[in-house]
Design an enzyme around this catalytic site. Structure first.
Site, PDB file in Angstrom:
ATOM      1  N   ARG A 191       0.862  -1.185   0.000  1.00 55.50           N
ATOM      2  CA  ARG A 191       0.000   0.000   0.000  1.00 55.50           C
ATOM      3  C   ARG A 191       0.898   1.236   0.000  1.00 55.50           C
ATOM      4  O   ARG A 191       2.016   1.198   0.529  1.00 55.50           O
ATOM      5  CB  ARG A 191      -0.904   0.026   1.247  1.00 55.50           C
ATOM      6  CG  ARG A 191      -2.019  -1.020   1.244  1.00 55.50           C
ATOM      7  CD  ARG A 191      -3.112  -0.712   0.222  1.00 55.50           C
ATOM      8  NE  ARG A 191      -4.204  -1.664   0.257  1.00 55.50           N
ATOM      9  CZ  ARG A 191      -4.357  -2.674  -0.597  1.00 55.50           C
ATOM     10  NH1 ARG A 191      -3.482  -2.876  -1.560  1.00 55.50           N
ATOM     11  NH2 ARG A 191      -5.405  -3.492  -0.500  1.00 55.50           N
ATOM     12  N   HIS A 239      -1.833   0.841  -9.658  1.00 58.79           N
ATOM     13  CA  HIS A 239      -2.436  -0.150  -8.748  1.00 58.79           C
ATOM     14  C   HIS A 239      -3.030  -1.325  -9.553  1.00 58.79           C
ATOM     15  O   HIS A 239      -4.225  -1.633  -9.441  1.00 58.79           O
ATOM     16  CB  HIS A 239      -3.498   0.489  -7.846  1.00 58.79           C
ATOM     17  CG  HIS A 239      -3.792  -0.341  -6.619  1.00 58.79           C
ATOM     18  ND1 HIS A 239      -4.140   0.192  -5.413  1.00 58.79           N
ATOM     19  CD2 HIS A 239      -3.770  -1.685  -6.418  1.00 58.79           C
ATOM     20  CE1 HIS A 239      -4.343  -0.781  -4.526  1.00 58.79           C
ATOM     21  NE2 HIS A 239      -4.123  -1.944  -5.124  1.00 58.79           N
TER      22      HIS A 239
END
Ligand code: NDP
Length: 307
Positions: free
Chosen positions: A222, A270
């Site tokens: 993350r 992502h």
């Protein structure tokens, strides 16, 4: 008849879930219908207050290996189990990405691509692979798959977890002392940790300084794992030779962010791993069946450890 609310742009779930449980009714957000009729929610980035508005919600299924996107809801109702997804194909995608990133740097692709633009024929060879170690932060379902595949192509692989682990062929470390021992050995470091209080900002100036000069950072956990200003400073002084980043504090990464134009950084949107309905639906339905039968759910988020 059990009813599930889907909050995702991937509509394949609407057909895929009832294939495994024909009685299951799927409603697709924002078409909630009667909120009281919803038993289960399968969500990615639920809008704040959505889950609280479902008075009979029994289980929340995360459409991601992490649950940080659900915990970010300030109105998240307490006491409802949150199940983390387990998808063999997502693991496979994550490993492909990790191999791509390591090999991109290991085979000097940034320099080779720059040479190509100038029609320069410069042959370059990698460091000796059996002596070039990769460190994997997080030895969960995904980290272990990555570690095994890197090991299979000849890299010495170190892995780091919270609790002690044994994984064939991998040198396993745990806890803070384990991290301190591992970092100076790793030319490539890959982060596949969950984002928790303990892992937030883990890749900071001290962490980067502990890596050997010329190391490369690959973040597919993350964005919150990396202290951006520290990584940029380490890249600019040359201590870190390159970064391959899939996840960011703010997504989409704002156009003015220095990562976009940085010559030593690869930015991907992502996309390292995605949950694939075809391979993930059966595990979700198996948990719904467990719940309907009064059995213990698998892969439940544990608030005390944060993942
Ligand atoms: P798991 O829960 O299976 O594994 C997590 C691993 O991290 C475990 O080995 C755990 O240790 C370790 N860990 C957690 N906290 C700490 C800590 N404080 N110190 C050391 N180790 C720690 O997760 P997954 O492998 O399924 O997924 C990992 C993460 O990957 C997700 O949370 C998500 O952030 C990211 N992800 C990113 C995607 C992308 O597209 N970029 C897609 C999918 C996932 P232990 O073994 O001791 O429990």
């Amino acid at each position: 008849m059990p009813t599930l609310l889907l909050k995702s742009q991937t509509t394949a779930w609407i057909e895929e879930l009832p294939r495994h449980l024909p009685d299951l009714k799927v409603r697709h957000y924002p078409d909630i219908g009667d909120p009281a009729g919803i038993d289960y929610a399968l969500v990615w980035l639920p809008p704040p207050g959505l889950l609280k508005s479902l008075p009979n919600l029994k289980v929340i299924f995360s459409l991601g290996a992490g649950v940080d996107h659900i915990l970010a809801d300030p109105e998240l109702p307490a006491g409802i189990p949150i199940v983390r997804i387990s998808d063999p194909h997502q693991c496979h995608l994550m490993s492909e990405y990790a191999l791509l990133a390591v090999l991109y740097f290991h085979r000097a692709m940034p320099a080779i691509l720059a040479d190509q633009l100038q029609a320069k024929w410069t042959r370059r060879w990698p460091l000796y692979t059996p002596e070039t170690a990769v460190g994997v932060l997080g030895l969960g379902e995904i980290g272990q798959d990555i570690a095994r595949k890197l090991c299979a192509i000849g890299f010495p692989v170190h892995g780091w977890s919270r609790s002690p682990k044994r994984v064939d062929g991998i040198t396993c470390h745990h806890g803070q002392a384990g991290l301190r021992a591992m970092l100076p050995l790793c030319r490539y470091i890959i982060c596949v940790l969950p984002l928790t209080e303990a892992t937030q900002g883990i890749i900071d100036a001290a962490f980067l300084q502990a890596l050997p000069p010329g190391a490369f950072v690959i973040n597919m956990g993350r964005g919150g794992h990396v202290v951006d200003k520290d990584l940029l400073a380490a890249l600019d002084i040359g201590h870190i030779a390159g970064a391959f980043l899939d996840v960011f504090d703010v997504e989409p990464l704002p156009p003015a962010h220095p990562y976009w134009q940085h010559p030593k950084v690869v930015v991907t949107p992502h996309c390292a791993g995605d949950v694939v309905p075809r391979t993930a639906a059966s595990a979700i339905v198996a948990n719904i069946r467990r719940h309907l039968g009064g059995d213990k759910l698998h892969n439940v988020y544990q608030p005390d450890r944060g993942y």
